[in-house]
Design an enzyme around this catalytic site. Structure first.
Site, PDB file in Angstrom:
ATOM      1  N   MET A   1     -28.395 -18.022 -45.307  1.00  0.00           N
ATOM      2  CA  MET A   1     -29.383 -19.090 -45.516  1.00  0.00           C
ATOM      3  C   MET A   1     -28.714 -20.298 -46.178  1.00  0.00           C
ATOM      4  O   MET A   1     -29.397 -21.169 -46.729  1.00  0.00           O
ATOM      5  CB  MET A   1     -30.540 -18.577 -46.375  1.00  0.00           C
ATOM      6  CG  MET A   1     -31.303 -17.452 -45.676  1.00  0.00           C
ATOM      7  SD  MET A   1     -33.020 -17.320 -46.158  1.00  0.00           S
ATOM      8  CE  MET A   1     -32.855 -16.954 -47.895  1.00  0.00           C
TER       9      MET A   1
ATOM     10  N   LEU B   1     -23.844 -21.692 -49.854  1.00  0.00           N
ATOM     11  CA  LEU B   1     -22.820 -20.648 -49.764  1.00  0.00           C
ATOM     12  C   LEU B   1     -21.991 -20.527 -51.042  1.00  0.00           C
ATOM     13  O   LEU B   1     -21.762 -21.498 -51.757  1.00  0.00           O
ATOM     14  CB  LEU B   1     -21.903 -20.946 -48.572  1.00  0.00           C
ATOM     15  CG  LEU B   1     -22.627 -21.044 -47.225  1.00  0.00           C
ATOM     16  CD1 LEU B   1     -21.629 -21.399 -46.112  1.00  0.00           C
ATOM     17  CD2 LEU B   1     -23.370 -19.760 -46.885  1.00  0.00           C
TER      18      LEU B   1
ATOM     19  N   HIS C   1     -20.633 -15.034 -49.807  1.00  0.00           N
ATOM     20  CA  HIS C   1     -20.671 -15.361 -48.376  1.00  0.00           C
ATOM     21  C   HIS C   1     -19.247 -15.487 -47.807  1.00  0.00           C
ATOM     22  O   HIS C   1     -18.976 -15.008 -46.707  1.00  0.00           O
ATOM     23  CB  HIS C   1     -21.385 -16.698 -48.156  1.00  0.00           C
ATOM     24  CG  HIS C   1     -22.830 -16.718 -48.547  1.00  0.00           C
ATOM     25  ND1 HIS C   1     -23.312 -17.466 -49.599  1.00  0.00           N
ATOM     26  CD2 HIS C   1     -23.911 -16.091 -48.027  1.00  0.00           C
ATOM     27  CE1 HIS C   1     -24.621 -17.309 -49.703  1.00  0.00           C
ATOM     28  NE2 HIS C   1     -25.018 -16.478 -48.763  1.00  0.00           N
TER      29      HIS C   1
ATOM     30  N   LYS D   1     -25.189  -6.348 -51.171  1.00  0.00           N
ATOM     31  CA  LYS D   1     -26.067  -6.849 -52.229  1.00  0.00           C
ATOM     32  C   LYS D   1     -27.521  -6.721 -51.804  1.00  0.00           C
ATOM     33  O   LYS D   1     -28.389  -6.386 -52.587  1.00  0.00           O
ATOM     34  CB  LYS D   1     -25.725  -8.301 -52.536  1.00  0.00           C
ATOM     35  CG  LYS D   1     -26.852  -9.039 -53.182  1.00  0.00           C
ATOM     36  CD  LYS D   1     -26.374  -9.940 -54.257  1.00  0.00           C
ATOM     37  CE  LYS D   1     -27.509 -10.554 -55.015  1.00  0.00           C
ATOM     38  NZ  LYS D   1     -28.538 -11.112 -54.139  1.00  0.00           N
TER      39      LYS D   1
ATOM     40  N   MET E   1     -23.146 -12.396 -57.257  1.00  0.00           N
ATOM     41  CA  MET E   1     -23.303 -13.779 -56.789  1.00  0.00           C
ATOM     42  C   MET E   1     -24.539 -13.886 -55.914  1.00  0.00           C
ATOM     43  O   MET E   1     -24.848 -12.972 -55.149  1.00  0.00           O
ATOM     44  CB  MET E   1     -22.074 -14.205 -56.014  1.00  0.00           C
ATOM     45  CG  MET E   1     -20.897 -14.332 -56.923  1.00  0.00           C
ATOM     46  SD  MET E   1     -19.643 -15.337 -56.180  1.00  0.00           S
ATOM     47  CE  MET E   1     -18.462 -15.351 -57.499  1.00  0.00           C
TER      48      MET E   1
ATOM     49  N   ARG F   1     -29.494 -17.929 -55.459  1.00  0.00           N
ATOM     50  CA  ARG F   1     -30.574 -18.179 -56.428  1.00  0.00           C
ATOM     51  C   ARG F   1     -30.056 -18.267 -57.867  1.00  0.00           C
ATOM     52  O   ARG F   1     -30.798 -18.715 -58.741  1.00  0.00           O
ATOM     53  CB  ARG F   1     -31.657 -17.101 -56.324  1.00  0.00           C
ATOM     54  CG  ARG F   1     -32.476 -17.215 -55.037  1.00  0.00           C
ATOM     55  CD  ARG F   1     -33.697 -16.313 -55.036  1.00  0.00           C
ATOM     56  NE  ARG F   1     -34.608 -16.647 -53.952  1.00  0.00           N
ATOM     57  CZ  ARG F   1     -34.668 -16.021 -52.766  1.00  0.00           C
ATOM     58  NH1 ARG F   1     -33.850 -15.021 -52.521  1.00  0.00           N
ATOM     59  NH2 ARG F   1     -35.525 -16.402 -51.848  1.00  0.00           N
TER      60      ARG F   1
HETATM   61  P1  AMP Z   1     -28.250 -15.061 -47.904  1.00  0.00           P
HETATM   62  O1  AMP Z   1     -27.673 -16.394 -47.622  1.00  0.00           O
HETATM   63  O2  AMP Z   1     -28.628 -14.848 -49.326  1.00  0.00           O
HETATM   64  O3  AMP Z   1     -29.341 -14.690 -46.927  1.00  0.00           O
HETATM   65  O4  AMP Z   1     -27.081 -14.020 -47.642  1.00  0.00           O
HETATM   66  C1  AMP Z   1     -26.365 -13.997 -46.445  1.00  0.00           C
HETATM   67  C2  AMP Z   1     -25.467 -12.774 -46.419  1.00  0.00           C
HETATM   68  O5  AMP Z   1     -24.558 -12.833 -47.516  1.00  0.00           O
HETATM   69  C3  AMP Z   1     -26.251 -11.462 -46.568  1.00  0.00           C
HETATM   70  O6  AMP Z   1     -25.682 -10.487 -45.716  1.00  0.00           O
HETATM   71  C4  AMP Z   1     -26.036 -11.122 -48.014  1.00  0.00           C
HETATM   72  O7  AMP Z   1     -26.132  -9.733 -48.283  1.00  0.00           O
HETATM   73  C5  AMP Z   1     -24.619 -11.624 -48.231  1.00  0.00           C
HETATM   74  N1  AMP Z   1     -24.379 -11.840 -49.656  1.00  0.00           N
HETATM   75  C6  AMP Z   1     -25.115 -12.614 -50.505  1.00  0.00           C
HETATM   76  N2  AMP Z   1     -24.634 -12.512 -51.761  1.00  0.00           N
HETATM   77  C7  AMP Z   1     -23.584 -11.658 -51.701  1.00  0.00           C
HETATM   78  C8  AMP Z   1     -22.676 -11.128 -52.663  1.00  0.00           C
HETATM   79  N3  AMP Z   1     -22.744 -11.451 -53.949  1.00  0.00           N
HETATM   80  N4  AMP Z   1     -21.722 -10.277 -52.245  1.00  0.00           N
HETATM   81  C9  AMP Z   1     -21.632  -9.922 -50.935  1.00  0.00           C
HETATM   82  N5  AMP Z   1     -22.463 -10.367 -49.971  1.00  0.00           N
HETATM   83  C10 AMP Z   1     -23.419 -11.228 -50.349  1.00  0.00           C
END
Ligand code: AMP
Length: 283
Positions: free
Chosen positions: A33, A36, A40, A150, A185, A188
């Site tokens: 989303m 980054l 990510h 996560k 990480m 948010r």
């Molecule tokens: P998001 O942008 O929050 O929807 O996350 C996109 C992808 O990044 C998802 O597969 C999350 O699980 C992964 N992600 C987010 N934060 C972390 C983190 N701290 N460590 C590993 N993967 C992450």
């Protein structure tokens, strides 16, 4: 490292993917989303190692946000994101502007898995997630897709969807990336004030307590959950959404710890909801 191309329509993304496929290049896909961070980029770097080309989607998906949640103010930072993607060797960013057709009425529900943990306080969230991820898979047609542990419930829901609907993409789970002080990480985290950021450390501390208990041979889930909840409850400002030890595959609560388990925590600090988890396999 060259700048990634930014693709904004479904048709252009399909055309890009078909070209890659025709050239015999494998594609790794990282759905995000945006906003980054190093969590990510760890997914992107893994995808870069395992594929000829990497596509990252950046899309704040409205259907996975409930009423009163942070859709409108979710951080958006496309310029910075593009730079990070470039540094991680990403070739293509899919930032769609026309993802949902007017009158779209088809959705994916992943059985009981969506009823646990975050599904309780965020009804409809995982239906939104599964549906958008399925749409993205159909458009990008990647060989492999990379998801962070996560979001453990999201990961198991996506794995189950791919299995049940015979999708051809391979799901690659990736380790949680943490700040030096242990906080996972998250996009948010940037909502947190300095004081809230300190309070948030109760979450990794609660998970450390779980890990230490398991290593000491404790197998009574309720006992460990009680100890974790005590840590989370140390500060009134931390509102516990859930603190649970569940089977890593069914997400059902366990009483006796055995096999593959997950300690999962969700808290609200001020207006910010944070989730995290720790996993043990083969106990
Ligand atoms: P998001 O942008 O929050 O929807 O996350 C996109 C992808 O990044 C998802 O597969 C999350 O699980 C992964 N992600 C987010 N934060 C972390 C983190 N701290 N460590 C590993 N993967 C992450």
């Amino acid at each position: 490292m060259s700048e990634p191309v930014v693709v904004e329509t479904v048709e252009a993304m399909r055309a890009w993917s078909r070209m890659a496929m025709k050239a015999g290049r494998s594609v790794g896909f990282v759905p995000t989303m945006g906003a980054l961070h190093a969590g990510h980029t760890s997914l992107m770097e893994r995808a870069r190692k395992e594929n000829d080309a990497v596509v990252v989607s950046i899309y704040v998906n409205p259907t996975q946000f409930g009423i009163g949640e942070d859709f409108a103010k979710y951080p958006r930072s496309l310029d910075a994101d593009r730079k990070l993607c470039g540094e991680a060797g990403v070739e293509c960013i899919f930032a769609p502007k026309n993802l949902y057709e007017t009158g779209a009425c088809s959705f994916i529900e992943v059985g009981g898995l969506q009823e646990h943990l975050c599904g309780i306080s965020r009804p409809g969230h995982f239906r939104g997630v599964a549906t958008v991820v399925a749409k993205l898979f159909n458009i990008v047609e990647a060989d492999r897709a990379y998801f962070g542990m996560k979001d453990a419930q999201q990961l198991v829901i996506i794995q189950t969807m791919v299995r049940d609907l015979n999708m051809s993409v391979t799901i690659v789970p990736c380790e949680i990336v943490r700040e030096p002080d242990g906080l996972a990480m998250s996009s948010r985290n940037r909502y947190l004030s300095v004081t809230e950021r300190k309070l948030a450390l109760v979450v990794p501390r609660a998970l450390d307590c779980f890990r230490a208990a398991i290593k000491n041979g404790e197998r009574d889930a309720m006992k460990i959950v009680g100890e974790m909840a005590n840590i989370l409850a140390e500060r009134d400002e931390v509102e516990i959404d859930y603190c649970a030890i569940v089977d890593a595959h069914t997400l059902e609560d366990v009483t006796k710890i055995k096999g593959d388990v997950l300690a999962a925590v969700a808290v609200k600090i001020g207006k910010t909801r944070l989730i995290d988890n720790a996993r043990f396999e083969g106990l």
